[in-house]
Design an enzyme around this catalytic site. Sequence first.
Site, PDB file in Angstrom:
ATOM      1  N   SER A 133       0.826  -1.136   0.040  1.00 16.80           N
ATOM      2  CA  SER A 133      -0.107   0.222   0.022  1.00 16.80           C
ATOM      3  C   SER A 133       0.779   1.252  -0.107  1.00 16.80           C
ATOM      4  CB  SER A 133      -0.854  -0.103   1.163  1.00 16.80           C
ATOM      5  OG  SER A 133      -1.361   1.244   1.757  1.00 16.80           O
ATOM      6  N   TYR A 146      -2.619  -0.984  10.520  1.00 18.12           N
ATOM      7  CA  TYR A 146      -2.481  -1.385   9.065  1.00 18.12           C
ATOM      8  C   TYR A 146      -1.180  -0.665   8.559  1.00 18.12           C
ATOM      9  CZ  TYR A 146      -4.158  -1.016   4.171  1.00 18.12           C
ATOM     10  OH  TYR A 146      -4.356  -0.868   2.854  1.00 18.12           O
TER      11      TYR A 146
HETATM   12  P1  NAD Z   1     -11.347  -6.110  -0.123  1.00 20.62           P
HETATM   13  O1  NAD Z   1     -12.083  -5.785   1.080  1.00 20.62           O
HETATM   14  O2  NAD Z   1     -12.256  -5.855  -1.202  1.00 20.62           O
HETATM   15  O3  NAD Z   1     -10.963  -7.633  -0.387  1.00 20.62           O
HETATM   16  C1  NAD Z   1     -10.160  -8.233   0.809  1.00 20.62           C
HETATM   17  C2  NAD Z   1     -10.331  -9.720   0.363  1.00 20.62           C
HETATM   18  O4  NAD Z   1      -9.477 -10.397   1.660  1.00 20.62           O
HETATM   19  C3  NAD Z   1     -11.661 -10.391   0.424  1.00 20.62           C
HETATM   20  O5  NAD Z   1     -11.515 -11.468  -0.551  1.00 20.62           O
HETATM   21  C4  NAD Z   1     -11.822 -10.987   1.667  1.00 20.62           C
HETATM   22  O6  NAD Z   1     -12.714 -11.988   1.839  1.00 20.62           O
HETATM   23  C5  NAD Z   1     -10.435 -11.538   2.198  1.00 20.62           C
HETATM   24  N1  NAD Z   1     -10.254 -11.665   3.585  1.00 20.62           N
HETATM   25  C6  NAD Z   1     -10.684 -10.753   4.467  1.00 20.62           C
HETATM   26  N2  NAD Z   1     -10.397 -11.405   5.581  1.00 20.62           N
HETATM   27  C7  NAD Z   1      -9.689 -12.636   5.620  1.00 20.62           C
HETATM   28  C8  NAD Z   1      -9.196 -13.536   6.229  1.00 20.62           C
HETATM   29  N3  NAD Z   1      -9.202 -13.413   7.553  1.00 20.62           N
HETATM   30  N4  NAD Z   1      -8.677 -14.690   5.749  1.00 20.62           N
HETATM   31  C9  NAD Z   1      -8.896 -14.987   4.211  1.00 20.62           C
HETATM   32  N5  NAD Z   1      -8.951 -13.819   3.331  1.00 20.62           N
HETATM   33  C10 NAD Z   1      -9.712 -12.745   4.028  1.00 20.62           C
HETATM   34  O7  NAD Z   1     -10.054  -5.195  -0.164  1.00 20.62           O
HETATM   35  P2  NAD Z   1      -9.248  -4.638  -1.145  1.00 20.62           P
HETATM   36  O8  NAD Z   1      -9.243  -3.308  -1.417  1.00 20.62           O
HETATM   37  O9  NAD Z   1      -9.353  -5.212  -2.383  1.00 20.62           O
HETATM   38  O10 NAD Z   1      -8.061  -5.094  -0.538  1.00 20.62           O
HETATM   39  C11 NAD Z   1      -6.973  -5.938  -0.867  1.00 20.62           C
HETATM   40  C12 NAD Z   1      -5.561  -5.780  -0.663  1.00 20.62           C
HETATM   41  O11 NAD Z   1      -5.128  -4.641  -1.275  1.00 20.62           O
HETATM   42  C13 NAD Z   1      -5.291  -5.677   0.864  1.00 20.62           C
HETATM   43  O12 NAD Z   1      -4.235  -6.117   1.516  1.00 20.62           O
HETATM   44  C14 NAD Z   1      -5.197  -4.028   1.188  1.00 20.62           C
HETATM   45  O13 NAD Z   1      -4.537  -3.524   2.313  1.00 20.62           O
HETATM   46  C15 NAD Z   1      -4.706  -3.610   0.064  1.00 20.62           C
HETATM   47  N6  NAD Z   1      -4.902  -2.191  -0.218  1.00 20.62           N
HETATM   48  C16 NAD Z   1      -5.915  -1.436  -0.689  1.00 20.62           C
HETATM   49  C17 NAD Z   1      -6.161  -0.317  -1.110  1.00 20.62           C
HETATM   50  C18 NAD Z   1      -7.601   0.169  -1.164  1.00 20.62           C
HETATM   51  O14 NAD Z   1      -7.694   1.440  -1.571  1.00 20.62           O
HETATM   52  N7  NAD Z   1      -8.513  -0.386  -1.509  1.00 20.62           N
HETATM   53  C19 NAD Z   1      -5.115   0.398  -1.082  1.00 20.62           C
HETATM   54  C20 NAD Z   1      -3.792  -0.031  -0.851  1.00 20.62           C
HETATM   55  C21 NAD Z   1      -3.929  -1.512  -0.478  1.00 20.62           C
END
Ligand code: NAD
Length: 251
Positions: A133, A146
């Site tokens: 991130s 985080y």
């Molecule tokens: P999201 O909530 O859409 O997806 C999260 C995924 O993780 C889902 O498939 C969920 O079922 C799974 N998950 C949650 N808890 C879990 C557990 N205990 N065991 C196994 N799987 C689990 O989120 P996203 O935005 O797609 O985030 C994905 C990654 O991207 C994360 O690591 C997040 O920190 C990172 N990220 C997101 C953003 C953003 O702005 N959305 C920015 C930077 C980084």
Amino acid sequence: MFLTGKRALITGSTSGIGLAIARALHAEGTAVVLNGFGDADAIASLCAEMDASHVGADLTTTQGAEQLMADAGPVDILVNNAGMQHVAPVDEFPPEKWEMIIALNLSAAFHTARLAVPHMKSAGWGRIINTASAHSLVASPFKAAYVAAKHGIAGLTKVLALELAEHNITANCVSPGYVWTPLVENQIPDTMAARGLTREQVMRDVLLAKQPTKKFVTVEEVAAMVLFLCGDAAQNINGANMSIDGGWTAE
Ligand code: NAD
């Protein structure tokens, strides 16, 4: 289809960024193993769409990560993407949320990597890509767990890169800014409470305030970077932290 014959595991791939990565890898011929939670029918239809298997292991525990790797079998591409967020002032931050976020956003990647690497070494090829991130490079208030976990996964990625380089295995991070997914949408109410702002103020003054483009990053843009890192042109990109944040961390 430059990845035909490869097998990939993408953690947290039932939603958001992970789902886009799974779709992109599948489109290039990769056999895909999905992981994550969600509605059983929706997951079944994703499996049918990508001819994929799904392992619903909970990655907040060591046992869950070990179960995932046992059920997934050997993989050539490991994408550690599952993550969660909690927004609160540090003196009100629930210790159990700290433990869960460190476990899911950081420790799970250690466990999956340590269990995936033996096959990659014997195959003489591997790709480990961690969804970090912008918060692996800079901090924001109210996100103690985080930001700590994301800085940690950037460090873990560098260690993997150094240890595995001679085995033709690369390890890199992709570091998006704000991407419009359920993870971002779900933190809006807590951010409103923590900062005393309206929904519109959170969107404008907290989220997009960070991104010089004033636009959310798309899941497809993150997936495209993952695909690039899997290709031969990226064989010397190792231990890198690839920012996809519209310029946020250039400040
Ligand atoms: P999201 O909530 O859409 O997806 C999260 C995924 O993780 C889902 O498939 C969920 O079922 C799974 N998950 C949650 N808890 C879990 C557990 N205990 N065991 C196994 N799987 C689990 O989120 P996203 O935005 O797609 O985030 C994905 C990654 O991207 C994360 O690591 C997040 O920190 C990172 N990220 C997101 C953003 C953003 O702005 N959305 C920015 C930077 C980084």
